[in-house]
Design an enzyme around this catalytic site. Structure first.
Site, mmCIF file in Angstrom:
data_model
loop_
_atom_site.group_PDB
_atom_site.id
_atom_site.type_symbol
_atom_site.label_atom_id
_atom_site.label_comp_id
_atom_site.label_asym_id
_atom_site.label_seq_id
_atom_site.Cartn_x
_atom_site.Cartn_y
_atom_site.Cartn_z
ATOM 1 N N HIS A 205 -3.224 3.242 1.620
ATOM 2 C CA HIS A 205 -1.971 4.001 1.629
ATOM 3 C C HIS A 205 -2.144 5.472 1.989
ATOM 4 O O HIS A 205 -1.171 6.194 2.099
ATOM 5 C CB HIS A 205 -1.281 3.902 0.263
ATOM 6 C CG HIS A 205 -1.991 4.689 -0.799
ATOM 7 N ND1 HIS A 205 -3.094 4.197 -1.460
ATOM 8 C CD2 HIS A 205 -1.782 5.931 -1.284
ATOM 9 C CE1 HIS A 205 -3.518 5.115 -2.323
ATOM 10 N NE2 HIS A 205 -2.746 6.173 -2.238
HETATM 11 C C1 UD1 Z 1 1.247 9.087 -4.083
HETATM 12 C C2 UD1 Z 1 0.206 10.160 -4.378
HETATM 13 C C3 UD1 Z 1 -1.192 9.581 -4.142
HETATM 14 C C4 UD1 Z 1 -1.398 8.300 -4.923
HETATM 15 C C5 UD1 Z 1 -0.292 7.329 -4.538
HETATM 16 C C6 UD1 Z 1 -0.412 6.017 -5.272
HETATM 17 C C7 UD1 Z 1 0.839 12.480 -3.895
HETATM 18 C C8 UD1 Z 1 0.644 13.610 -2.980
HETATM 19 N N1 UD1 Z 1 0.335 11.302 -3.492
HETATM 20 O O1 UD1 Z 1 1.168 8.800 -2.675
HETATM 21 O O2 UD1 Z 1 -2.153 10.517 -4.577
HETATM 22 O O3 UD1 Z 1 -2.655 7.748 -4.607
HETATM 23 O O4 UD1 Z 1 0.969 7.940 -4.857
HETATM 24 O O5 UD1 Z 1 0.511 5.122 -4.783
HETATM 25 O O6 UD1 Z 1 1.426 12.652 -4.935
HETATM 26 N N2 UD1 Z 1 7.926 4.799 -1.542
HETATM 27 C C9 UD1 Z 1 8.745 3.734 -1.840
HETATM 28 N N3 UD1 Z 1 8.920 3.410 -3.141
HETATM 29 C C10 UD1 Z 1 8.354 4.101 -4.155
HETATM 30 C C11 UD1 Z 1 7.522 5.191 -3.831
HETATM 31 C C12 UD1 Z 1 7.307 5.512 -2.532
HETATM 32 O O7 UD1 Z 1 9.281 3.088 -0.966
HETATM 33 O O8 UD1 Z 1 8.559 3.757 -5.327
HETATM 34 C C13 UD1 Z 1 7.664 5.141 -0.136
HETATM 35 C C14 UD1 Z 1 8.571 6.191 0.396
HETATM 36 O O9 UD1 Z 1 8.900 5.849 1.694
HETATM 37 C C15 UD1 Z 1 7.746 7.441 0.415
HETATM 38 C C16 UD1 Z 1 6.350 6.892 0.607
HETATM 39 O O10 UD1 Z 1 6.345 5.611 -0.014
HETATM 40 O O11 UD1 Z 1 8.114 8.320 1.423
HETATM 41 C C17 UD1 Z 1 5.277 7.752 0.012
HETATM 42 O O12 UD1 Z 1 5.513 8.004 -1.392
HETATM 43 P P1 UD1 Z 1 4.942 9.350 -2.085
HETATM 44 O O13 UD1 Z 1 5.211 9.297 -3.547
HETATM 45 O O14 UD1 Z 1 5.410 10.546 -1.357
HETATM 46 O O15 UD1 Z 1 3.382 9.275 -1.821
HETATM 47 P P2 UD1 Z 1 2.362 8.066 -1.916
HETATM 48 O O16 UD1 Z 1 1.893 7.758 -0.554
HETATM 49 O O17 UD1 Z 1 2.883 6.943 -2.744
#
Ligand code: UD1
Length: 359
Positions: A205
């Site tokens: 991811h």
């Molecule tokens: C975040 C953390 C990362 C951790 C990871 C575990 C930061 C900078 N990054 O990254 O360190 O390893 O979580 O998963 O805080 N999304 C969904 N549903 C959700 C959450 C996210 O669809 O419940 C999608 C959204 O499109 C979003 C993308 O995932 O834009 C990324 O989510 P985000 O929380 O920004 O970062 P992660 O890549 O999950």
């Protein structure tokens, strides 16, 4: 003592659970408030962990959701401030290295509240990773720093952080693993006809691996190649799923099983019985170390060097040939004798709570 715990994203939940449980054993000493920022909001990225880890429902949910780093961090800060001023804790406890960790540490310190950081001192020395920025800043804002391993203490010392704030307590995520390993199980074996030690488990991811179409294409092509030899099970993070669709990289080989993100108990069982794990996660490098399962980490560096020195983990370039060769080498090699870093023993939460009682 009033304690306010901050969680936001999937890897935070398995770290807060043992500490809350330990504090609940001393109700006269601790009053706890659990705040979920809502950084992760999909049920399979959040709610399922509350059930499986036996976490109480959050007292407050800031419902922040997804956005750019600036937007997400700023929203968490703005929404957290009134909660903090209302509860007025003795300690704000933050976990790991996600945006929620940094956002809430900054708000707390500026208002004069004490911050304790669980999983302090880890460094990848790679500032292109958002987590590295979060780790460095959170550590420098914190009044108490709980470290999982000696290398973390050395990093903090090098950065001039006072030694009396730092406590080497071990790895709290391993507390959860030890607690739940006997309960862990998965039905995926039957569902997709897998057998223990006869499949590779994959998670990816990191922006560096999935946000660039060419890199993600290299990784997917390596997975399609290796699954001619052995099936691959790939529970997919929402970010990665979006990118596969965006870049048109959905797999063609039917032995590459892309499935929804899994809960803790399912994923733990699948890790334990995998012949090999390929990941770019931080926590999975540690869990495979505990389980003695070979792990390839598709990153140029790791903030968890102890997983490499112990021998289970190995870094690999996110490039097709390198990935295939590394997977083949690990599949044909034998598993070394299981070793454990000191204090990864399931009793870290007890050590953390003891430190709080002395403050
Ligand atoms: C975040 C953390 C990362 C951790 C990871 C575990 C930061 C900078 N990054 O990254 O360190 O390893 O979580 O998963 O805080 N999304 C969904 N549903 C959700 C959450 C996210 O669809 O419940 C999608 C959204 O499109 C979003 C993308 O995932 O834009 C990324 O989510 P985000 O929380 O920004 O970062 P992660 O890549 O999950």
């Amino acid at each position: 003592m009033r304690i306010l715990h901050i969680v936001g994203a999937r890897p935070n939940f398995m770290k807060v659970a043992p500490i809350m449980r330990e504090m609940f054993r001393h109700p006269k000493d601790f009053h706890q408030l659990l705040v979920h920022t809502g950084q992760h909001y999909a049920p399979q990225m959040s709610q399922v962990f509350f059930q499986e880890l036996d976490l109480p429902q959050p007292d407050v949910n800031l419902n922040v959701g997804s956005g750019t780093h600036a937007w997400q961090t700023a929203q968490i800060m703005m929404r957290f401030e009134p909660v903090l001023l209302d509860y007025r804790p003795d300690w704000v406890v933050v976990y790991g290295d996600v945006n929620s960790t940094l956002a809430c540490s900054l708000v707390s310190t500026k208002l004069g509240f004490q911050v304790a950081h669980v999983e302090a001192g880890l460094r990848s020395f790679d500032r292109s990773m958002p987590e590295e920025i979060n780790r460095i800043l959170t550590d420098h804002l914190s009044d108490l720093l709980f470290t999982p391993s000696k290398d973390a203490d050395q990093n903090l010392k090098r950065e001039g952080i006072a030694g009396n704030k730092v406590h080497l307590v071990g790895n709290v995520m391993i507390d959860t693993l030890v607690h739940l390993l006997p309960k862990s199980q998965s039905y995926w074996y039957q569902l997709v006809n897998l057998y223990p030690r006869e499949y590779i488990l994959v998670t990816l991811h990191r922006p560096a691996n999935v946000d660039d179409g060419a890199t993600l294409a290299e990784i997917m092509s390596a997975l399609e190649t290796i699954c001619d030899e052995i099936p691959v099970l790939f529970p997919i993070h929402p970010r990665t799923k979006e990118r596969l669709n965006e870049f048109g990289l959905q797999p063609k080989n039917p032995r590459l099983y892309i499935i929804e993100p899994l809960g803790y108990l399912d994923f733990l069982a699948l890790q334990e019985h995998a012949v090999l794990v390929l990941t770019d996660s931080g926590g999975i490098q540690e869990e495979t170390t505990y389980l003695g399962v070979p792990c390839l980490t598709a990153r140029p560096n790791t903030e968890r060097p102890v997983t490499i020195s112990i021998g289970t983990n190995q870094l690999v370039e996110s490039e097709q040939t390198a990935l295939v060769q590394a997977m083949q080498a690990r599949l044909s090699g034998s598993r070394g004798k299981k070793k454990m870093p000191p204090l990864w023993d399931g009793h870290t939460a007890g050590r953390i709570v003891k430190v709080f009682r002395q403050h």
